[in-house]
Design a protein around this motif. Structure first.
Motif, PDB file in Angstrom:
ATOM      1  N   LEU A   1       0.828  -1.203   0.000  1.00 31.92           N
ATOM      2  CA  LEU A   1       0.000   0.000   0.000  1.00 31.92           C
ATOM      3  C   LEU A   1       0.864   1.255   0.000  1.00 31.92           C
ATOM      4  CD1 LEU A   1      -2.708  -1.121   2.589  1.00 31.92           C
ATOM      5  CD2 LEU A   1      -2.759  -1.331   0.087  1.00 31.92           C
ATOM      6  N   ASP A   2       1.820   1.292   0.913  1.00 34.12           N
ATOM      7  CA  ASP A   2       2.808   2.362   0.994  1.00 34.12           C
ATOM      8  C   ASP A   2       3.951   1.846   1.849  1.00 34.12           C
ATOM      9  OD1 ASP A   2       2.135   2.806   3.795  1.00 34.12           O
ATOM     10  OD2 ASP A   2       0.426   3.994   3.112  1.00 34.12           O
ATOM     11  N   SER A   3       4.951   2.666   2.106  1.00 33.85           N
ATOM     12  CA  SER A   3       6.155   2.188   2.777  1.00 33.85           C
ATOM     13  C   SER A   3       5.892   1.651   4.177  1.00 33.85           C
ATOM     14  CB  SER A   3       7.200   3.298   2.834  1.00 33.85           C
ATOM     15  OG  SER A   3       6.730   4.382   3.620  1.00 33.85           O
ATOM     16  N   GLU A   4       4.790   2.039   4.797  1.00 37.51           N
ATOM     17  CA  GLU A   4       4.536   1.625   6.176  1.00 37.51           C
ATOM     18  C   GLU A   4       3.369   0.666   6.325  1.00 37.51           C
ATOM     19  OE1 GLU A   4       4.460   5.001   8.809  1.00 37.51           O
ATOM     20  OE2 GLU A   4       6.637   5.152   8.671  1.00 37.51           O
ATOM     21  N   ASN A   5       2.791   0.225   5.220  1.00 34.01           N
ATOM     22  CA  ASN A   5       1.640  -0.687   5.271  1.00 34.01           C
ATOM     23  C   ASN A   5       1.715  -1.659   4.102  1.00 34.01           C
ATOM     24  OD1 ASN A   5      -0.239   0.622   7.471  1.00 34.01           O
ATOM     25  ND2 ASN A   5       0.489   2.309   6.199  1.00 34.01           N
ATOM     26  N   TRP A   6       2.100  -2.906   4.403  1.00 37.26           N
ATOM     27  CA  TRP A   6       2.243  -3.906   3.365  1.00 37.26           C
ATOM     28  C   TRP A   6       2.414  -5.296   3.981  1.00 37.26           C
ATOM     29  CZ3 TRP A   6       6.981  -6.153   4.194  1.00 37.26           C
ATOM     30  CH2 TRP A   6       7.978  -5.370   4.765  1.00 37.26           C
ATOM     31  N   LEU A   7       2.339  -6.310   3.143  1.00 41.46           N
ATOM     32  CA  LEU A   7       2.669  -7.678   3.556  1.00 41.46           C
ATOM     33  C   LEU A   7       3.382  -8.364   2.404  1.00 41.46           C
ATOM     34  CD1 LEU A   7       0.599  -9.914   2.101  1.00 41.46           C
ATOM     35  CD2 LEU A   7      -0.999  -8.990   3.760  1.00 41.46           C
ATOM     36  N   LYS A   8       4.190  -9.359   2.744  1.00 41.86           N
ATOM     37  CA  LYS A   8       4.893 -10.136   1.727  1.00 41.86           C
ATOM     38  C   LYS A   8       5.056 -11.572   2.207  1.00 41.86           C
ATOM     39  CE  LYS A   8       9.615  -9.088   3.315  1.00 41.86           C
ATOM     40  NZ  LYS A   8      10.947  -8.533   2.962  1.00 41.86           N
ATOM     41  N   ALA A   9       5.234 -12.488   1.252  1.00 41.92           N
ATOM     42  CA  ALA A   9       5.539 -13.883   1.551  1.00 41.92           C
ATOM     43  C   ALA A   9       6.594 -14.345   0.565  1.00 41.92           C
ATOM     44  CB  ALA A   9       4.296 -14.752   1.442  1.00 41.92           C
TER      45      ALA A   9
ATOM     46  N   HIS B   1       1.404   0.272  10.006  1.00 45.96           N
ATOM     47  CA  HIS B   1       1.787   1.583  10.538  1.00 45.96           C
ATOM     48  C   HIS B   1       3.278   1.665  10.887  1.00 45.96           C
ATOM     49  CE1 HIS B   1      -2.636   2.644  11.630  1.00 45.96           C
ATOM     50  NE2 HIS B   1      -2.422   2.558  10.334  1.00 45.96           N
ATOM     51  N   GLY B   2       4.099   1.115   9.992  1.00 45.80           N
ATOM     52  CA  GLY B   2       5.534   1.307  10.108  1.00 45.80           C
ATOM     53  C   GLY B   2       6.286   0.320  10.969  1.00 45.80           C
ATOM     54  N   TYR B   3       5.646  -0.794  11.362  1.00 44.90           N
ATOM     55  CA  TYR B   3       6.340  -1.817  12.149  1.00 44.90           C
ATOM     56  C   TYR B   3       6.106  -3.188  11.531  1.00 44.90           C
ATOM     57  CZ  TYR B   3       7.438   1.675  15.628  1.00 44.90           C
ATOM     58  OH  TYR B   3       7.948   2.784  16.262  1.00 44.90           O
ATOM     59  N   SER B   4       7.205  -3.860  11.203  1.00 45.96           N
ATOM     60  CA  SER B   4       7.148  -5.169  10.562  1.00 45.96           C
ATOM     61  C   SER B   4       7.258  -6.289  11.580  1.00 45.96           C
ATOM     62  CB  SER B   4       8.304  -5.310   9.559  1.00 45.96           C
ATOM     63  OG  SER B   4       8.227  -4.369   8.517  1.00 45.96           O
ATOM     64  N   ASP B   5       6.635  -7.425  11.255  1.00 45.45           N
ATOM     65  CA  ASP B   5       6.919  -8.654  11.976  1.00 45.45           C
ATOM     66  C   ASP B   5       7.514  -9.641  10.982  1.00 45.45           C
ATOM     67  OD1 ASP B   5       4.999 -10.136  10.526  1.00 45.45           O
ATOM     68  OD2 ASP B   5       3.462  -9.811  12.019  1.00 45.45           O
ATOM     69  N   TRP B   6       7.950 -10.798  11.454  1.00 44.65           N
ATOM     70  CA  TRP B   6       8.517 -11.806  10.558  1.00 44.65           C
ATOM     71  C   TRP B   6       8.230 -13.176  11.134  1.00 44.65           C
ATOM     72  CZ3 TRP B   6      14.383 -13.122   9.894  1.00 44.65           C
ATOM     73  CH2 TRP B   6      14.576 -13.859   8.718  1.00 44.65           C
ATOM     74  N   ALA B   7       7.463 -13.993  10.416  1.00 43.46           N
ATOM     75  CA  ALA B   7       7.142 -15.355  10.833  1.00 43.46           C
ATOM     76  C   ALA B   7       7.753 -16.309   9.819  1.00 43.46           C
ATOM     77  CB  ALA B   7       5.636 -15.552  10.909  1.00 43.46           C
ATOM     78  N   THR B   8       8.529 -17.298  10.281  1.00 43.99           N
ATOM     79  CA  THR B   8       9.235 -18.190   9.355  1.00 43.99           C
ATOM     80  C   THR B   8       9.214 -19.639   9.819  1.00 43.99           C
ATOM     81  OG1 THR B   8      11.415 -18.064  10.428  1.00 43.99           O
ATOM     82  CG2 THR B   8      10.864 -16.319   8.856  1.00 43.99           C
ATOM     83  N   THR B   9       9.516 -20.500   8.866  1.00 38.64           N
ATOM     84  CA  THR B   9       9.837 -21.889   9.157  1.00 38.64           C
ATOM     85  C   THR B   9      10.976 -22.287   8.235  1.00 38.64           C
ATOM     86  OG1 THR B   9       8.930 -24.126   9.405  1.00 38.64           O
ATOM     87  CG2 THR B   9       8.190 -22.877   7.500  1.00 38.64           C
ATOM     88  N   ASP B  10      11.913 -23.092   8.714  1.00 39.75           N
ATOM     89  CA  ASP B  10      13.068 -23.486   7.915  1.00 39.75           C
ATOM     90  C   ASP B  10      12.697 -24.594   6.932  1.00 39.75           C
ATOM     91  OD1 ASP B  10      14.465 -21.668   9.390  1.00 39.75           O
ATOM     92  OD2 ASP B  10      15.594 -23.152  10.548  1.00 39.75           O
ATOM     93  N   ILE B  11      13.182 -24.460   5.697  1.00 35.75           N
ATOM     94  CA  ILE B  11      12.993 -25.486   4.674  1.00 35.75           C
ATOM     95  C   ILE B  11      14.348 -25.754   4.017  1.00 35.75           C
ATOM     96  CG2 ILE B  11      10.588 -24.853   4.257  1.00 35.75           C
ATOM     97  CD1 ILE B  11      11.522 -23.410   1.706  1.00 35.75           C
ATOM     98  N   SER B  12      14.433 -26.822   3.265  1.00 27.91           N
ATOM     99  CA  SER B  12      15.688 -27.213   2.628  1.00 27.91           C
ATOM    100  C   SER B  12      16.145 -26.166   1.617  1.00 27.91           C
ATOM    101  CB  SER B  12      15.507 -28.555   1.920  1.00 27.91           C
ATOM    102  OG  SER B  12      16.631 -28.841   1.113  1.00 27.91           O
ATOM    103  N   ALA B  13      17.453 -25.962   1.557  1.00 24.72           N
ATOM    104  CA  ALA B  13      18.027 -25.047   0.573  1.00 24.72           C
ATOM    105  C   ALA B  13      17.926 -25.601  -0.845  1.00 24.72           C
ATOM    106  CB  ALA B  13      19.483 -24.765   0.914  1.00 24.72           C
ATOM    107  N   SER B  14      17.568 -26.873  -0.979  1.00 26.40           N
ATOM    108  CA  SER B  14      17.441 -27.469  -2.308  1.00 26.40           C
ATOM    109  C   SER B  14      16.143 -27.051  -3.011  1.00 26.40           C
ATOM    110  CB  SER B  14      17.491 -28.995  -2.211  1.00 26.40           C
ATOM    111  OG  SER B  14      16.369 -29.487  -1.490  1.00 26.40           O
ATOM    112  N   ILE B  15      15.185 -26.515  -2.274  1.00 29.49           N
ATOM    113  CA  ILE B  15      13.915 -26.086  -2.861  1.00 29.49           C
ATOM    114  C   ILE B  15      14.130 -24.820  -3.683  1.00 29.49           C
ATOM    115  CG2 ILE B  15      11.597 -25.216  -2.339  1.00 29.49           C
ATOM    116  CD1 ILE B  15      11.643 -27.054   0.136  1.00 29.49           C
ATOM    117  N   ARG B  16      13.714 -24.861  -4.943  1.00 31.53           N
ATOM    118  CA  ARG B  16      13.931 -23.739  -5.849  1.00 31.53           C
ATOM    119  C   ARG B  16      12.645 -23.271  -6.531  1.00 31.53           C
ATOM    120  NH1 ARG B  16      18.256 -20.890  -4.717  1.00 31.53           N
ATOM    121  NH2 ARG B  16      19.966 -22.240  -4.088  1.00 31.53           N
ATOM    122  N   THR B  17      11.516 -23.826  -6.086  1.00 36.45           N
ATOM    123  CA  THR B  17      10.212 -23.448  -6.634  1.00 36.45           C
ATOM    124  C   THR B  17       9.206 -23.372  -5.491  1.00 36.45           C
ATOM    125  OG1 THR B  17      10.675 -24.590  -8.717  1.00 36.45           O
ATOM    126  CG2 THR B  17       8.373 -24.110  -8.246  1.00 36.45           C
ATOM    127  N   MET B  18       8.342 -22.359  -5.520  1.00 33.04           N
ATOM    128  CA  MET B  18       7.292 -22.257  -4.517  1.00 33.04           C
ATOM    129  C   MET B  18       6.096 -21.512  -5.109  1.00 33.04           C
ATOM    130  SD  MET B  18       6.634 -23.255  -1.422  1.00 33.04           S
ATOM    131  CE  MET B  18       8.276 -23.555  -0.727  1.00 33.04           C
TER     132      MET B  18
END
Length: 196
Positions: A83-91, A110-127
């Motif tokens: 939306l703008d520099s302070e309101n967005w999401l990505k995956a 409103h200008g503060y990011s979070d980050w949620a992750t899970t580890d996957i194999s480095a061999s994965i090259r498509t998602m």
């Protein structure tokens, strides 16, 4: 492919090297590009190239397949709602090392990011990713085969209750560059069913 690439696409920070084909998009990332706001690190990065379209539809799903040749820490590509520099999401899948990478999502309100992750194999090259909207609430899912999608997160965008922009992005936060290829881009009826 649906009509996504025929819609009114526009760039936020168009990269020097990107190709929009009839059936795919290729982005060659530029060094020191990223999306992040404040949380924990305190830095603000708003430099990743984003290719988007807009909609005022309150209920839909957006699907994209990514193929990536990432090789340096934090190299990433995926889907984005910007939306703008302070309101967005990505995956995205974010490269870490030769053993693993991080499948994750970031939501910025409103200008503060979070980050949620899970580890996957480095061999994965498509998602594959699927972003679904139900008014100002969103569901992000992923798939390794484009058929069976699994939930990554459900979230709320404080400013995401009206016309929005969404699409794809790729970036290299460190001194790196790689090719990210996006295919199978489509917009469908909302696949995130109402809670009963």
């Amino acid at each position: 492919m649906s009509d996504f690439l025929k819609e009114n696409l526009f760039w936020n920070r168009k990269p020097e090297n990107a190709i929009v084909h009839t059936q795919k998009v290729e982005i060659f990332t530029e060094p020191e590009t990223d999306l992040w706001q404040r949380t924990y690190y305190q830095f603000q990065n708003d430099s990743a190239p984003v290719l988007q379209t807009t909609t005022d539809s309150s209920f839909f799903s957006f699907i994209a397949k990514t193929e990536f040749e990432s090789k340096r820490r934090f190299d990433q590509c995926g889907i984005v709602l910007y939306l703008d520099s302070e309101n967005w999401l990505k995956a995205s899948v974010e490269y870490e090392n030769e053993e693993y990478q991080r499948l994750g999502s970031v939501v910025t309100n409103h200008g503060y990011s979070d980050w949620a992750t899970t580890d996957i194999s480095a061999s994965i090259r498509t998602m594959w990713y699927r972003l679904s909207r139900r008014e100002s609430d969103y569901c992000i899912e992923y798939s390794t085969d484009g058929k069976k999608f699994k939930q990554m997160r459900i979230c709320h965008l404080t400013e995401g209750n009206k016309k929005i922009s969404f699409g794809i992005y790729a970036c290299s936060p460190e001194d790196s560059s790689f090719r990210a290829t996006f295919t199978d881009l489509q917009i469908t009826a909302c696949q995130w069913k109402a809670h009963k």
